[in-house]
Design an enzyme around this catalytic site. Structure first.
Site, PDB file in Angstrom:
ATOM      1  N   LYS A 111       7.164 -35.416  -2.703  1.00  0.00           N
ATOM      2  CA  LYS A 111       7.938 -36.198  -3.685  1.00  0.00           C
ATOM      3  C   LYS A 111       7.741 -35.671  -5.108  1.00  0.00           C
ATOM      4  O   LYS A 111       8.609 -35.822  -5.949  1.00  0.00           O
ATOM      5  CB  LYS A 111       7.522 -37.679  -3.659  1.00  0.00           C
ATOM      6  CG  LYS A 111       7.718 -38.349  -2.323  1.00  0.00           C
ATOM      7  CD  LYS A 111       9.007 -39.134  -2.264  1.00  0.00           C
ATOM      8  CE  LYS A 111       9.191 -39.791  -0.923  1.00  0.00           C
ATOM      9  NZ  LYS A 111      10.490 -39.929  -0.433  1.00  0.00           N
ATOM     10  N   LYS A 194      14.039 -33.745   7.484  1.00  0.00           N
ATOM     11  CA  LYS A 194      14.127 -35.139   7.942  1.00  0.00           C
ATOM     12  C   LYS A 194      15.325 -35.844   7.303  1.00  0.00           C
ATOM     13  O   LYS A 194      15.610 -35.610   6.133  1.00  0.00           O
ATOM     14  CB  LYS A 194      12.835 -35.862   7.537  1.00  0.00           C
ATOM     15  CG  LYS A 194      12.673 -37.218   8.174  1.00  0.00           C
ATOM     16  CD  LYS A 194      11.478 -37.963   7.611  1.00  0.00           C
ATOM     17  CE  LYS A 194      11.829 -38.676   6.337  1.00  0.00           C
ATOM     18  NZ  LYS A 194      11.009 -39.857   6.028  1.00  0.00           N
ATOM     19  N   LYS A 197      16.405 -41.425   3.190  1.00  0.00           N
ATOM     20  CA  LYS A 197      17.328 -42.170   2.331  1.00  0.00           C
ATOM     21  C   LYS A 197      17.319 -41.706   0.875  1.00  0.00           C
ATOM     22  O   LYS A 197      18.284 -41.909   0.156  1.00  0.00           O
ATOM     23  CB  LYS A 197      17.121 -43.686   2.448  1.00  0.00           C
ATOM     24  CG  LYS A 197      15.735 -44.206   2.158  1.00  0.00           C
ATOM     25  CD  LYS A 197      15.699 -45.726   2.328  1.00  0.00           C
ATOM     26  CE  LYS A 197      14.532 -46.202   3.135  1.00  0.00           C
ATOM     27  NZ  LYS A 197      13.195 -45.857   2.653  1.00  0.00           N
TER      28      LYS A 197
HETATM   29  N1  AQP Z   1      14.388 -39.508   9.772  1.00  0.00           N
HETATM   30  C1  AQP Z   1      13.606 -40.419  10.313  1.00  0.00           C
HETATM   31  N2  AQP Z   1      13.380 -40.416  11.644  1.00  0.00           N
HETATM   32  C2  AQP Z   1      12.588 -41.357  12.210  1.00  0.00           C
HETATM   33  N3  AQP Z   1      11.965 -42.332  11.512  1.00  0.00           N
HETATM   34  C3  AQP Z   1      12.175 -42.383  10.180  1.00  0.00           C
HETATM   35  N4  AQP Z   1      11.729 -43.210   9.217  1.00  0.00           N
HETATM   36  C4  AQP Z   1      12.227 -42.819   8.027  1.00  0.00           C
HETATM   37  N5  AQP Z   1      13.008 -41.736   8.192  1.00  0.00           N
HETATM   38  C5  AQP Z   1      12.996 -41.434   9.516  1.00  0.00           C
HETATM   39  C6  AQP Z   1      10.856 -44.336   9.462  1.00  0.00           C
HETATM   40  O1  AQP Z   1      11.426 -45.491   8.850  1.00  0.00           O
HETATM   41  C7  AQP Z   1      10.365 -46.345   8.418  1.00  0.00           C
HETATM   42  C8  AQP Z   1      10.587 -46.774   7.009  1.00  0.00           C
HETATM   43  O2  AQP Z   1      10.424 -45.721   6.129  1.00  0.00           O
HETATM   44  P1  AQP Z   1      10.137 -45.954   4.604  1.00  0.00           P
HETATM   45  O3  AQP Z   1      11.298 -46.511   3.944  1.00  0.00           O
HETATM   46  O4  AQP Z   1       8.911 -46.747   4.410  1.00  0.00           O
HETATM   47  O5  AQP Z   1       9.816 -44.519   4.068  1.00  0.00           O
HETATM   48  P2  AQP Z   1      10.050 -43.109   4.583  1.00  0.00           P
HETATM   49  O6  AQP Z   1       9.318 -42.846   5.829  1.00  0.00           O
HETATM   50  O7  AQP Z   1       9.697 -42.200   3.446  1.00  0.00           O
HETATM   51  O8  AQP Z   1      11.600 -43.117   4.868  1.00  0.00           O
HETATM   52  P3  AQP Z   1      12.719 -42.377   4.062  1.00  0.00           P
HETATM   53  O9  AQP Z   1      14.041 -42.850   4.587  1.00  0.00           O
HETATM   54  O10 AQP Z   1      12.471 -40.907   4.089  1.00  0.00           O
HETATM   55  O11 AQP Z   1      12.515 -42.988   2.619  1.00  0.00           O
HETATM   56  P4  AQP Z   1      12.370 -42.269   1.238  1.00  0.00           P
HETATM   57  O12 AQP Z   1      13.476 -41.298   1.189  1.00  0.00           O
HETATM   58  O13 AQP Z   1      12.493 -43.359   0.237  1.00  0.00           O
HETATM   59  O14 AQP Z   1      11.017 -41.631   1.185  1.00  0.00           O
HETATM   60  C9  AQP Z   1       9.058 -45.593   8.610  1.00  0.00           C
HETATM   61  O15 AQP Z   1       8.426 -46.034   9.786  1.00  0.00           O
HETATM   62  C10 AQP Z   1       9.507 -44.171   8.735  1.00  0.00           C
HETATM   63  O16 AQP Z   1       8.611 -43.382   9.463  1.00  0.00           O
END
Ligand code: AQP
Length: 328
Positions: A111, A194, A197
């Site tokens: 990040k 990956k 969001k």
């Molecule tokens: N691409 C993915 N495949 C499978 N699982 C995923 N998760 C996120 N992206 C994928 C799972 O969703 C849960 C919530 O995630 P989060 O919002 O706490 O943060 P994250 O893992 O960092 O998800 P993002 O979408 O990538 O968010 P940003 O972009 O804000 O950092 C978790 O259980 C995560 O593993």
């Protein structure tokens, strides 16, 4: 009985990755375990975010939780910021994780890779302390997460071990639970990355209409060759689509592979789009109803009360252990 804790941070529009890797499965725990599911809004503040966007994303996540089949009579759904014990425990736990280990966290490095020190807030650096506090507060022994979050659960385990070695058996040791299929859904435009969001290239958003979702799947990057085969190294695009199909159908990758033996890429993609449509259509309809009725308001209010009761007990236990005077 198992205690389960998981959450999603309202940093952006939820993706199919969030759904297949996390959201879809939360309800599976609620009949046999005590389940705490939260909206990690304090975590969302660790990178710049517009207040209105944060509020709307939080409402969306609460509504998606309900649409996914989580039943507030069987589980506790709440906003992290409405349970003050998260911030209070964080203030204590920040003394038990160290700079060296925080600097090594992959999420922090990813990040902040394009930021300089004057842009990196303390919150993003200390993110794992707050996440550890979230888990510890509910005495959670199981934390269902996608693959990218394993490291944060591992550092929580280090913290619990460190704390218990010093003060006795005060904290419950948590364990990450990873799905066999769907733990890492990849971007449709770059299947080596990956689906995320906050980096929306190649994402399917849960709020996209079905026509857009189908279009995105039909134009997903594929690989050279013609065989529909699971081989993430050499065929990352096809492997990702197979994973999406298997996750939607609740089958193994091997079964999905067999289904498409001899298929052409175009027909395979159409079947993936059908599977996603079948999976998401009723879910999206429930979401629209919940948003319209504002059913999430009562759920979040009651959830905050239930969660606060549990969290304040753990907080008191920790305060006593470290020597803070707790006047009852
Ligand atoms: N691409 C993915 N495949 C499978 N699982 C995923 N998760 C996120 N992206 C994928 C799972 O969703 C849960 C919530 O995630 P989060 O919002 O706490 O943060 P994250 O893992 O960092 O998800 P993002 O979408 O990538 O968010 P940003 O972009 O804000 O950092 C978790 O259980 C995560 O593993």
């Amino acid at each position: 009985m198992d205690r389960i804790l998981s959450g999603i941070k309202p940093t952006g529009q939820l993706t199919l990755g969030n759904y297949l890797g996390a959201l879809k499965h939360f309800k599976d725990f609620q009949d046999q375990s005590e389940v705490f599911i939260f909206i990690a809004d304090l975590h969302a503040l660790t990178l710049p975010i517009d207040p209105e966007v944060l509020r709307n994303n939080s409402i969306d996540i609460a509504s998606f939780y309900l649409a996914s089949g989580l039943d507030p009579k069987k589980c506790t759904i709440f906003l992290q910021s409405s349970v003050s014990a998260h911030a209070e425990l964080n203030a204590i736990m920040q003394n038990y994780l160290f700079m060296g280990e925080l600097k090594r966290m992959t999420q922090f490095k990813d990040k902040c890779s394009k930021m300089n020190d004057s842009q990196i807030g303390l919150g993003i650096f200390a993110y794992p302390v707050l996440m550890a506090s979230d888990i510890i507060l509910y005495d959670a022994n199981i934390v269902p997460v996608g693959e990218d979050q394993i490291q944060h659960v591992e550092i929580t385990r280090d913290l619990v071990h460190r704390f218990n070695t010093k003060y006795g058996d005060i904290l419950i040791m948590p364990k990450a639970q990873i799905r066999k299929v769907g733990a890492r859904i990849m971007s449709l435009s770059d299947p080596t990355k990956k689906m995320s969001k906050s980096d929306p290239k190649g994402d399917i958003f849960l709020k996209d209409d079905m026509k857009t979702i189908r279009k995105k799947i039909m134009s997903a990057v594929t690989d050279s060759g013609t065989e529909v085969k699971y081989d993430p190294e050499n065929k990352p695009g096809i492997s990702n689509l197979l994973t999406i199909y298997a996750s939607c159908k609740d089958i193994s990758i091997e079964e999905a592979e067999k289904t498409f033996n001899g298929f052409r890429y175009g027909d395979f993609k159409k079947a993936v789009a059908d599977a996603v449509e079948e999976e998401l259509t009723p879910f999206k309809q429930r979401y629209e109803e919940i948003i319209a009725s504002k059913a999430y308001v009562k759920v979040l209010k009651e959830g905050a009360e239930k969660a606060s009761k549990v969290a304040s007990k753990t907080l008191k236990r920790v305060q006593k252990a470290v020597g803070l005077l707790t006047i009852d």
